[in-house]
Design an enzyme around this catalytic site. Sequence first.
Site, PDB file in Angstrom:
ATOM      1  N   ARG A  61      22.778  47.474  44.071  1.00 10.05           N
ATOM      2  CA  ARG A  61      23.678  48.370  44.664  1.00 10.05           C
ATOM      3  C   ARG A  61      25.236  48.001  44.720  1.00 10.05           C
ATOM      4  NH1 ARG A  61      23.886  46.852  49.980  1.00 10.05           N
ATOM      5  NH2 ARG A  61      21.643  47.077  50.402  1.00 10.05           N
ATOM      6  N   TYR A 116      38.055  71.983  50.680  1.00  7.99           N
ATOM      7  CA  TYR A 116      36.888  72.186  50.627  1.00  7.99           C
ATOM      8  C   TYR A 116      35.814  72.464  51.806  1.00  7.99           C
ATOM      9  CZ  TYR A 116      32.386  71.364  47.855  1.00  7.99           C
ATOM     10  OH  TYR A 116      31.130  71.345  47.536  1.00  7.99           O
ATOM     11  N   ASP A 188      41.891  65.364  47.405  1.00  4.82           N
ATOM     12  CA  ASP A 188      40.977  65.624  47.067  1.00  4.82           C
ATOM     13  C   ASP A 188      41.391  66.249  45.353  1.00  4.82           C
ATOM     14  OD1 ASP A 188      38.770  67.226  45.607  1.00  4.82           O
ATOM     15  OD2 ASP A 188      37.992  67.751  47.613  1.00  4.82           O
ATOM     16  N   LYS A 213      32.379  67.685  38.681  1.00  4.01           N
ATOM     17  CA  LYS A 213      32.965  68.756  38.107  1.00  4.01           C
ATOM     18  C   LYS A 213      33.518  68.202  36.672  1.00  4.01           C
ATOM     19  CE  LYS A 213      32.320  70.748  41.864  1.00  4.01           C
ATOM     20  NZ  LYS A 213      32.833  70.643  42.989  1.00  4.01           N
TER      21      LYS A 213
HETATM   22  C1  LIG Z   1      32.531  70.507  44.226  1.00  5.22           C
HETATM   23  C2  LIG Z   1      33.770  70.043  45.379  1.00  5.22           C
HETATM   24  C3  LIG Z   1      33.506  68.733  45.960  1.00  5.22           C
HETATM   25  C4  LIG Z   1      32.186  68.276  46.204  1.00  5.22           C
HETATM   26  O1  LIG Z   1      31.510  67.669  45.289  1.00  5.22           O
HETATM   27  P1  LIG Z   1      29.821  67.336  45.124  1.00  5.22           P
HETATM   28  O2  LIG Z   1      29.657  66.695  43.946  1.00  5.22           O
HETATM   29  O3  LIG Z   1      29.522  68.889  44.944  1.00  5.22           O
HETATM   30  O4  LIG Z   1      29.427  66.873  46.313  1.00  5.22           O
HETATM   31  C5  LIG Z   1      34.485  68.513  46.628  1.00  5.22           C
HETATM   32  N1  LIG Z   1      35.888  68.953  46.537  1.00  5.22           N
HETATM   33  C6  LIG Z   1      35.987  69.841  45.713  1.00  5.22           C
HETATM   34  C7  LIG Z   1      37.476  70.486  45.553  1.00  5.22           C
HETATM   35  C8  LIG Z   1      34.828  70.649  45.144  1.00  5.22           C
HETATM   36  O5  LIG Z   1      35.241  71.644  44.262  1.00  5.22           O
END
Ligand SMILES: *Cc1c(COP(=O)(O)O)cnc(C)c1O
Length: 397
Positions: A61, A116, A188, A213
């Site tokens: 972990r 988000y 973010d 992403k």
């Molecule tokens: C998709 C996304 C997230 C969350 O990511 P996941 O891997 O789907 O949990 C957070 N912030 C932004 C800007 C996103 O587009």
Amino acid sequence: MNSSEGAKPFSQHPDTRLVTSGRDTKAQKGFVNPPVVHGSTVLYPTAEDLHAHRGEFQYGRHGTPTTRALQETLMALEGPNCAGVGIAPSGLAAITTTLLAVLKAGDHLLVCDNAYRPSRNFCNGLLARYGVETTYFDPLIGAGIEALFKPNTRAVLVEAPGSQSFEMPDIRAIAEVAHARDALVIDDNTWATPLYHRSLDQGVDISMQAATKYIGGHSDIMFGTISANARAWPLVTEAIRLLGACAGPDDVFLALRGMRTLSVRLAQHYRSGLDVARWLATRPEVARVLHPALETDPGHAIWKRDFTGASGLFSLVLKPAPQKAVDAMLDSLKLFGMGYSWGGFESLAIPFDCDSYRTATKWAPGGPTLRLHIGLESVEDLKADLDRGFAAFNAAI
Ligand SMILES: *Cc1c(COP(=O)(O)O)cnc(C)c1O
């Protein structure tokens, strides 16, 4: 979640660092890539080692050779202000872990109104239940954020640009105010990635990404990363240990593999995205294109100052039209798929409504809104697909 610390030289170009970091040819027995380590137990050679928790790895972990390779590569990309990289099982988990790391009962949190939506849900749900108060602010507030600070404001969460409405907050101005008030700034950074936005160099203390992403880049993993500076890293690494989540080794490996080609993929998303955005701006069906790299975008000056590129995600506002016309357009598209997430090789189109849940500001686009992700297909084919979409749109009005 795992965490690791370590430094890499930053004299080389980021493209080179993405390729060369996190590789240890000898430890990998000559192979270019590290093994995908599936592991929980790590054996200690002697009782003395066990008592002292001695050894490079102690427990699955807390990290494996695979997670370490990924963390070193991302640290090398973030630059010298990154003191450590934490791993989370999703982008949302990276945000929630970060917020839990820096906040406690009785604290106040400031969140950008274009954040988000699931990040907001966490603040309004679990954080509120645990005694943390959240105030949302206008993404364009800049240094005016000063007025929203309370004596107990501990952190500010920003998203630049917001991944639906694409307003561009002035992170430098916000960070200056936050630091004068001893609060931490969390960014973010999913849209630009540290390749195009070195947020830790611009006053951000913790830069997280939904690595689902662009880091993954192939729509085949769920993954999150948390990069922190020296001030914030002890809080982040402690929370990661206490919460105990970790990511699966295959996803860690795929995220690392994605990073090796991040630069060429993003360059193509950037070029193609801007090309399609410019073309859309000339279309009679389109009222507005929301893309900070366009000279006409209200966030362009900040984008130019703080970013070195753009990714393939942007939005557009259509001329007023009934929902059935928008649906006809979406249904006629063949290359643009309809689905959530983005950052993979494939193009996506999705309608959105970010006005229903915003609270600090009204976002009145004046027409139906679509968000596009421009993938790695030929730009000419994508334009032809959108052209077909507009024909269906016009036919249904
Ligand atoms: C998709 C996304 C997230 C969350 O990511 P996941 O891997 O789907 O949990 C957070 N912030 C932004 C800007 C996103 O587009």
